[in-house]
Design a protein around this motif. Sequence first.
Motif, mmCIF file in Angstrom:
data_model
loop_
_atom_site.group_PDB
_atom_site.id
_atom_site.type_symbol
_atom_site.label_atom_id
_atom_site.label_comp_id
_atom_site.label_asym_id
_atom_site.label_seq_id
_atom_site.Cartn_x
_atom_site.Cartn_y
_atom_site.Cartn_z
ATOM 1 N N GLY A 237 0.812 -1.213 0.000
ATOM 2 C CA GLY A 237 0.000 0.000 0.000
ATOM 3 C C GLY A 237 0.844 1.261 0.000
ATOM 4 N N GLY A 238 1.951 1.246 0.776
ATOM 5 C CA GLY A 238 2.827 2.412 0.776
ATOM 6 C C GLY A 238 3.485 2.639 -0.578
ATOM 7 N N TRP A 239 3.900 1.535 -1.247
ATOM 8 C CA TRP A 239 4.515 1.668 -2.568
ATOM 9 C C TRP A 239 3.518 2.229 -3.581
ATOM 10 C CZ3 TRP A 239 8.899 2.130 -4.927
ATOM 11 C CH2 TRP A 239 8.991 1.899 -6.300
ATOM 12 N N HIS A 240 2.289 1.732 -3.515
ATOM 13 C CA HIS A 240 1.265 2.257 -4.428
ATOM 14 C C HIS A 240 0.969 3.728 -4.126
ATOM 15 C CE1 HIS A 240 0.351 -1.386 -6.591
ATOM 16 N NE2 HIS A 240 0.192 -2.080 -5.455
ATOM 17 N N ALA A 241 0.978 4.097 -2.842
ATOM 18 C CA ALA A 241 0.760 5.508 -2.496
ATOM 19 C C ALA A 241 1.902 6.382 -3.006
ATOM 20 C CB ALA A 241 0.618 5.641 -0.976
ATOM 21 N N PHE A 242 3.159 5.849 -2.911
ATOM 22 C CA PHE A 242 4.300 6.615 -3.415
ATOM 23 C C PHE A 242 4.215 6.808 -4.928
ATOM 24 C CE2 PHE A 242 8.695 6.562 -5.101
ATOM 25 C CZ PHE A 242 9.140 7.761 -4.558
ATOM 26 N N LEU A 243 3.858 5.732 -5.625
ATOM 27 C CA LEU A 243 3.707 5.864 -7.080
ATOM 28 C C LEU A 243 2.564 6.810 -7.437
ATOM 29 C CD1 LEU A 243 4.207 2.155 -8.257
ATOM 30 C CD2 LEU A 243 5.861 4.037 -8.316
ATOM 31 N N THR A 244 1.516 6.757 -6.665
ATOM 32 C CA THR A 244 0.408 7.680 -6.910
ATOM 33 C C THR A 244 0.824 9.125 -6.700
ATOM 34 O OG1 THR A 244 -1.142 5.959 -6.196
ATOM 35 C CG2 THR A 244 -1.966 8.214 -6.248
ATOM 36 N N MET A 245 1.642 9.366 -5.650
ATOM 37 C CA MET A 245 2.118 10.732 -5.411
ATOM 38 C C MET A 245 2.993 11.206 -6.567
ATOM 39 S SD MET A 245 4.487 12.113 -2.274
ATOM 40 C CE MET A 245 5.898 11.210 -2.950
ATOM 41 N N LEU A 246 3.913 10.333 -7.052
ATOM 42 C CA LEU A 246 4.756 10.725 -8.193
ATOM 43 C C LEU A 246 3.906 11.003 -9.430
ATOM 44 C CD1 LEU A 246 7.795 8.269 -7.886
ATOM 45 C CD2 LEU A 246 7.676 10.670 -7.220
ATOM 46 N N ARG A 247 2.886 10.201 -9.605
ATOM 47 C CA ARG A 247 2.017 10.416 -10.758
ATOM 48 C C ARG A 247 1.311 11.766 -10.667
ATOM 49 N NH1 ARG A 247 -0.882 6.321 -10.012
ATOM 50 N NH2 ARG A 247 0.470 4.859 -11.100
ATOM 51 N N TRP A 248 0.839 12.123 -9.476
ATOM 52 C CA TRP A 248 0.174 13.414 -9.315
ATOM 53 C C TRP A 248 1.152 14.575 -9.477
ATOM 54 C CZ3 TRP A 248 -4.685 14.539 -9.670
ATOM 55 C CH2 TRP A 248 -5.646 13.573 -9.405
ATOM 56 N N ILE A 249 2.396 14.400 -8.982
ATOM 57 C CA ILE A 249 3.403 15.457 -9.173
ATOM 58 C C ILE A 249 3.683 15.656 -10.649
ATOM 59 C CG2 ILE A 249 5.832 16.024 -8.789
ATOM 60 C CD1 ILE A 249 5.597 14.736 -6.046
ATOM 61 N N ALA A 250 3.795 14.539 -11.373
ATOM 62 C CA ALA A 250 4.024 14.655 -12.818
ATOM 63 C C ALA A 250 2.853 15.349 -13.504
ATOM 64 C CB ALA A 250 4.255 13.266 -13.414
ATOM 65 N N LEU A 251 1.637 15.046 -13.058
ATOM 66 C CA LEU A 251 0.475 15.716 -13.649
ATOM 67 C C LEU A 251 0.486 17.210 -13.361
ATOM 68 C CD1 LEU A 251 -2.332 13.107 -12.831
ATOM 69 C CD2 LEU A 251 -1.324 13.586 -15.062
ATOM 70 N N VAL A 252 0.863 17.584 -12.134
ATOM 71 C CA VAL A 252 0.909 19.013 -11.798
ATOM 72 C C VAL A 252 1.989 19.721 -12.607
ATOM 73 C CG1 VAL A 252 1.406 20.639 -9.939
ATOM 74 C CG2 VAL A 252 -0.056 18.671 -9.504
ATOM 75 N N VAL A 253 3.164 19.081 -12.718
ATOM 76 C CA VAL A 253 4.248 19.698 -13.513
ATOM 77 C C VAL A 253 3.826 19.826 -14.969
ATOM 78 C CG1 VAL A 253 6.598 19.338 -14.350
ATOM 79 C CG2 VAL A 253 6.063 18.969 -11.943
ATOM 80 N N GLY A 254 3.185 18.790 -15.498
ATOM 81 C CA GLY A 254 2.728 18.872 -16.879
ATOM 82 C C GLY A 254 1.687 19.957 -17.092
ATOM 83 N N ALA A 255 0.842 20.187 -16.068
ATOM 84 C CA ALA A 255 -0.164 21.237 -16.204
ATOM 85 C C ALA A 255 0.446 22.627 -16.111
ATOM 86 C CB ALA A 255 -1.240 21.051 -15.126
#
Length: 309
Positions: A237-255
């Motif tokens: 669960g922690g690994w999935h949460a970390f990947l989810t956080m990186l995914r959201w950071i990438a989305l924010v940077v892309g926006a």
Amino acid sequence: MRTQIRVLAGVLLAASLALAGCSESGGDSRSSYADAPSAAQGAGGGAAEDGKSARRSPRLAPSVIRTASLEVEVRDVPGALARARRVTEAAGGYVGEESTDRDDDGSERTRVVLRVPSERYAEVLGSLQGTGKLLRRTARAQDVTDQVVDVDSRIKSQRASVARVRELMDRADNLTDVVALEGELSSREADLEALLAQQASLKDRTGLATITLSLAGKGAHPVAGDDTPGFLDALSGGWHAFLTMLRWIALVVGAVLPFAALLGLLVFLWRRVVRPRLPRRPVPAPVPGSLPQARPVSEGGAQVTGEHK
């Protein structure tokens, strides 16, 4: 002579009275003895009639809601599902719900809800267990006889109440009474409809048993019986949460990136193109007659504050 006649008459009168009393007592005893068998016969007949009426009274059949859950491991999930359909339809039931999904490894799992008549419940359950390897089975029987009897009695009373209100409406002549009775009739009819819906639901659940069948292909992940997470679950669960956080950071940077690029381009144009072309302000000329400012002199030298001749 007369005295003897009187004595003889008294004796005869006493004898006649005694005979009359005996005859009456004998008649009473005979009548009592005659009436005794009839009374006994009447009492026995009443008891027999009570027993016959008790035997004639219908015995209330129990109303039971039956539910079961099966989890079976099979080689061919579609084939096992088709067999479960055939068994259910042959018993006079039908398929209520069905859902199919696949694991990450490609193993197929199907969950189907079957409704079968209660009298064929045990037969269908045994046939479904033989579909493959039985992993889990749960069964439950809930007796709702009292609830069924109560609902039936309330429906009977409510129907009689609705009929009485309708009779009162037919006899009412005043408009106010008619309006009041219409409101009361609507309320009682709504209660009757609710009771009828409850009766239909009970009839459906008691008449048809519910079997939830889960078919899992070999190699499918078994359904965990304990939902308490462990260390590996927390790590995953922690690994999935970390990947989810990186995914959201990438989305924010892309926006934000297009706006940052536009801002950088505007700054470059301002500094390289627009700013050099702007007119510069002229340097103010010294005012005539003003005294020159004193200049600092290096160490060892004199500081001159006036004009040099």
